[in-house]
Design an enzyme around this catalytic site. Sequence first.
Site, PDB file in Angstrom:
ATOM      1  N   SER A   8       0.804  -1.225   0.000  1.00  0.00           N
ATOM      2  CA  SER A   8       0.000   0.000   0.000  1.00  0.00           C
ATOM      3  C   SER A   8       0.834   1.272   0.000  1.00  0.00           C
ATOM      4  CB  SER A   8      -0.935   0.019   1.221  1.00  0.00           C
ATOM      5  OG  SER A   8      -0.190  -0.070   2.422  1.00  0.00           O
TER       6      SER A   8
ATOM      7  N   ASP B 118      -3.756   7.933   7.890  1.00  0.00           N
ATOM      8  CA  ASP B 118      -4.589   7.008   8.642  1.00  0.00           C
ATOM      9  C   ASP B 118      -3.689   6.268   9.630  1.00  0.00           C
ATOM     10  OD1 ASP B 118      -3.340   4.921   7.231  1.00  0.00           O
ATOM     11  OD2 ASP B 118      -5.022   4.575   5.891  1.00  0.00           O
TER      12      ASP B 118
ATOM     13  N   HIS C 159      -0.703   4.700   7.383  1.00  0.00           N
ATOM     14  CA  HIS C 159      -0.071   5.308   6.217  1.00  0.00           C
ATOM     15  C   HIS C 159       0.237   6.796   6.397  1.00  0.00           C
ATOM     16  CE1 HIS C 159      -2.547   1.876   4.741  1.00  0.00           C
ATOM     17  NE2 HIS C 159      -1.421   1.605   4.110  1.00  0.00           N
TER      18      HIS C 159
END
Length: 355
Positions: free
Chosen positions: A36, A330, A333
């Site tokens: 990610s 978040d 991340h």
Amino acid sequence: MGKRLLVSLMLQLVLATLLLVTVQAKVPAVIVFGDSSVDAGNNNFIPTVARSNFQPYGRDFTGGKATGRFSNGRIATDFISEAFGLRPTIPAYLDPVYNISDFAVGVTFASAGTGYDNATSDVLSVIPLWKELDYYKEYQTKLRSHLGQPQADQLLADALYMTSMGTNDFLENYYTDIPGGRSSQFPDVGDYQTFLAGIAEGFLRQLYGLGARKISVGGLPPMGCMPLERSANVVTGQRGCVESYNAVAVDFNGRMKKLTEKLNGELPGAEIVFSNPYFAMLGIIRKPSLYGISVTSTACCATGMFEMGYACARTSMFTCSNADEFVFWDAFHPTQKTNQIIANYVVEHALKKFM
């Protein structure tokens, strides 16, 4: 005298332009594998809950579009592409909006939630590393059809290949105590690191065999300082980062650095560098005011403690108004601002040799 000065300035401008073209030509494309941290939206097109193609993700991206990047805006590889004089964003390979002419200057095969270990990708049903490599082989075929084999092969040899993964192998897999999982198979985390490093070596050798020569191997961040891990630490009566996780990250980064040195000695023509974000990230967390950042322990999205993905709802009343004040977007991340700082650091300390 005026004419001579004008001619001189014009010659300097022409030379500067030629130099810029030469610099840009050294790396004609950036090709990305990973999780990610570098997924630009591939997971939008597979059946998984590991997605971020909805608000408030992407609210600071061009047009406020939620692309599938796990950030409020751009991710590190976008900034790195721009630093090489290429496009300011790298598109996801599975996104049908783009075609091979777009991918010829940059493409990411990354999938949020994946890792070196196939068992990691199984947790959230995302794209395993071996499948990312299969997509790359498919991409090669398309590129040769688009450019012709000689030109395509030259581009593939000159391109910069970037990998960024490993965090999920530990936090999503090893430390989740899945019954019969990796922690029971490898009671000593050091043995699991050896297992992952072996997979990484096999992958890099395959990539080299497919024509890659300029390769950046990404290291782990201080994963014990992610808000999600800090929040779990608070539950157990502790405060601050989970230092045991950070120690694992440092140890694993050491192994990966040694791996790059080994492969450089064994693979003719290979230029493999280790891009280590650990200390740059830790520096931001420890001295945020140097970067105009004020919040390090919680994230911008929702309460900033546990939320990521679908838990980062558009309607959350707690989501911050200015993400630039935060290290994390978040609970897992970084914000766009942090991504840019890390990208600049990696370019200066690891990738500059390719410019």
